[in-house]
Design a protein around this motif. Sequence first.
Motif, mmCIF file in Angstrom:
data_model
loop_
_atom_site.group_PDB
_atom_site.id
_atom_site.type_symbol
_atom_site.label_atom_id
_atom_site.label_comp_id
_atom_site.label_asym_id
_atom_site.label_seq_id
_atom_site.Cartn_x
_atom_site.Cartn_y
_atom_site.Cartn_z
ATOM 1 N N SER A 117 79.509 39.525 20.665
ATOM 2 C CA SER A 117 78.366 40.396 21.239
ATOM 3 C C SER A 117 77.149 40.224 20.124
ATOM 4 O O SER A 117 76.119 40.548 20.567
ATOM 5 C CB SER A 117 78.813 41.772 21.151
ATOM 6 O OG SER A 117 79.363 42.193 19.971
ATOM 7 N N GLY A 118 77.597 39.662 19.039
ATOM 8 C CA GLY A 118 76.580 39.602 17.984
ATOM 9 C C GLY A 118 75.789 38.170 18.057
ATOM 10 O O GLY A 118 74.899 38.114 17.006
ATOM 11 N N SER A 119 76.130 37.331 18.843
ATOM 12 C CA SER A 119 75.713 36.123 19.077
ATOM 13 C C SER A 119 74.210 35.857 19.296
ATOM 14 O O SER A 119 73.315 35.131 18.484
ATOM 15 C CB SER A 119 76.394 35.220 20.245
ATOM 16 O OG SER A 119 77.716 35.107 19.911
ATOM 17 N N SER B 291 63.984 38.467 24.990
ATOM 18 C CA SER B 291 64.609 39.225 23.848
ATOM 19 C C SER B 291 66.149 39.196 23.939
ATOM 20 O O SER B 291 66.691 38.899 25.069
ATOM 21 C CB SER B 291 64.203 40.780 23.955
ATOM 22 O OG SER B 291 64.705 41.246 25.254
ATOM 23 N N ALA B 292 66.795 39.523 22.949
ATOM 24 C CA ALA B 292 68.352 39.678 22.756
ATOM 25 C C ALA B 292 68.749 40.606 24.090
ATOM 26 O O ALA B 292 69.809 40.317 24.589
ATOM 27 C CB ALA B 292 68.620 39.877 21.324
ATOM 28 N N SER B 293 67.913 41.852 24.082
ATOM 29 C CA SER B 293 68.455 42.814 25.035
ATOM 30 C C SER B 293 68.421 42.227 26.445
ATOM 31 O O SER B 293 69.407 42.368 27.398
ATOM 32 C CB SER B 293 67.699 44.084 24.813
ATOM 33 O OG SER B 293 66.246 44.034 24.778
ATOM 34 N N HIS B 294 67.217 41.826 26.676
ATOM 35 C CA HIS B 294 66.810 41.060 28.166
ATOM 36 C C HIS B 294 67.997 40.014 28.540
ATOM 37 O O HIS B 294 68.618 39.956 29.377
ATOM 38 C CB HIS B 294 65.699 40.245 28.253
ATOM 39 C CG HIS B 294 65.443 39.759 29.431
ATOM 40 N ND1 HIS B 294 64.302 40.264 30.397
ATOM 41 C CD2 HIS B 294 65.517 38.457 29.943
ATOM 42 C CE1 HIS B 294 64.308 39.441 31.360
ATOM 43 N NE2 HIS B 294 65.012 38.277 31.211
ATOM 44 N N ALA B 295 68.490 39.120 27.186
ATOM 45 C CA ALA B 295 69.353 38.132 27.524
ATOM 46 C C ALA B 295 70.623 38.475 27.638
ATOM 47 O O ALA B 295 71.531 38.092 28.675
ATOM 48 C CB ALA B 295 69.424 36.988 26.387
ATOM 49 N N ALA B 296 71.007 39.688 27.208
ATOM 50 C CA ALA B 296 72.368 40.491 27.205
ATOM 51 C C ALA B 296 72.637 40.805 28.743
ATOM 52 O O ALA B 296 73.687 40.575 29.149
ATOM 53 C CB ALA B 296 72.291 41.447 26.304
ATOM 54 N N LEU C 176 76.593 45.734 26.632
ATOM 55 C CA LEU C 176 76.148 47.175 26.076
ATOM 56 C C LEU C 176 76.218 46.714 24.325
ATOM 57 O O LEU C 176 75.489 47.397 23.667
ATOM 58 C CB LEU C 176 77.372 48.096 26.472
ATOM 59 C CG LEU C 176 77.192 48.393 28.093
ATOM 60 C CD1 LEU C 176 78.228 49.412 28.562
ATOM 61 C CD2 LEU C 176 75.986 48.779 28.404
ATOM 62 N N LEU C 177 77.296 46.154 24.048
ATOM 63 C CA LEU C 177 77.510 45.979 22.401
ATOM 64 C C LEU C 177 76.121 45.203 21.997
ATOM 65 O O LEU C 177 75.774 45.506 20.923
ATOM 66 C CB LEU C 177 78.523 45.259 22.211
ATOM 67 C CG LEU C 177 80.292 45.891 22.451
ATOM 68 C CD1 LEU C 177 81.239 44.748 22.383
ATOM 69 C CD2 LEU C 177 80.185 47.060 21.439
ATOM 70 N N THR C 178 75.725 44.126 22.660
ATOM 71 C CA THR C 178 74.782 43.295 22.450
ATOM 72 C C THR C 178 73.463 44.249 22.462
ATOM 73 O O THR C 178 72.665 43.970 21.538
ATOM 74 C CB THR C 178 74.571 42.162 23.301
ATOM 75 O OG1 THR C 178 75.907 41.142 23.287
ATOM 76 C CG2 THR C 178 73.349 41.256 22.863
#
Length: 296
Positions: free
Chosen positions: A26-28, A101-106, A259-261
């Motif tokens: 999730s932190g990737s 963004s990281a959220s978009h990618a998640a 959700l974690l990301t």
Amino acid sequence: MRRGAVRRRAAWRGTALASLGVLAFSGSFPATVFAMEGFDPYLVAIGRAVLAGAIALVFLAVARAPLLPPRERLGSYLVIVAGVVFGFPVFSGLALDSGASASHAAVVVGLLPAATAVCAVLRAGERPRALFWVSCGLGAVCVTAFTLSRGGGHVTGADLLLVAALVSAAAGYTEGGRLARETPGWRVISYALVVALPLTVPATAVLALTTEVRPGVASLAGFAYAGLVSMFLGFIPWYAGLATGGIARAGQTQLVQPLLTLSWAWLLLGERFGPVTVAGAFAVLACVAMTQRARS
């Protein structure tokens, strides 16, 4: 009764192990964003495999295990190499570098459990219920609607890269899960990384010499996380969990990864996302949950 209790313990143990892998993965995306502050996207994607490969060699040597996999399994390991050593890191890194963004990618990559299940179905010849395919289709529709809403009615190049990343990861996860039924999970990912070294080492050397390198504390920490945790340590409990608890059951733990990301992106990167992103994440989560339930 005793046999049923053993099965239940194995299932819960597999779920717990897979959950550790999901927490690591999730932190990737945030780690990759940090790493690219000082390194070229290709160098981050391929160089982290060299770091992980060096650690894998140490693990194999300490365990006195063969340094190369059995020749008859080489084809399967090449699939893992293509999927999780090269495919996912390169495509996801380029997507983040292209503006995602990281959220978009998640949210987009949140469809990964369903894609993995499809690969497992095709690879194992299973015949799931119609609900499985309906749920997969709904998940794809949710991701498409989300990307269109965020891209002004257009699917961007970054979105296509993220789709390529999730397909790559799904293939690598499925093949790794199959091999982990016979081989310990840490050896599966170790062999994949070692098999890739003849390609990753020279490519990393060339990229290090020809691209701009601006190492800082944040970029080095992100690169270290991507190499040690995302590329190696996370796969140890992940593959072990899939083998112990079953791909269908243990794979459900990946439902919480988007959700974690999102949480990490908010805490570490200060990303702000609105209700559309949150709604998209939960919609994908619901669809993927149905695929896992229908398949199991």
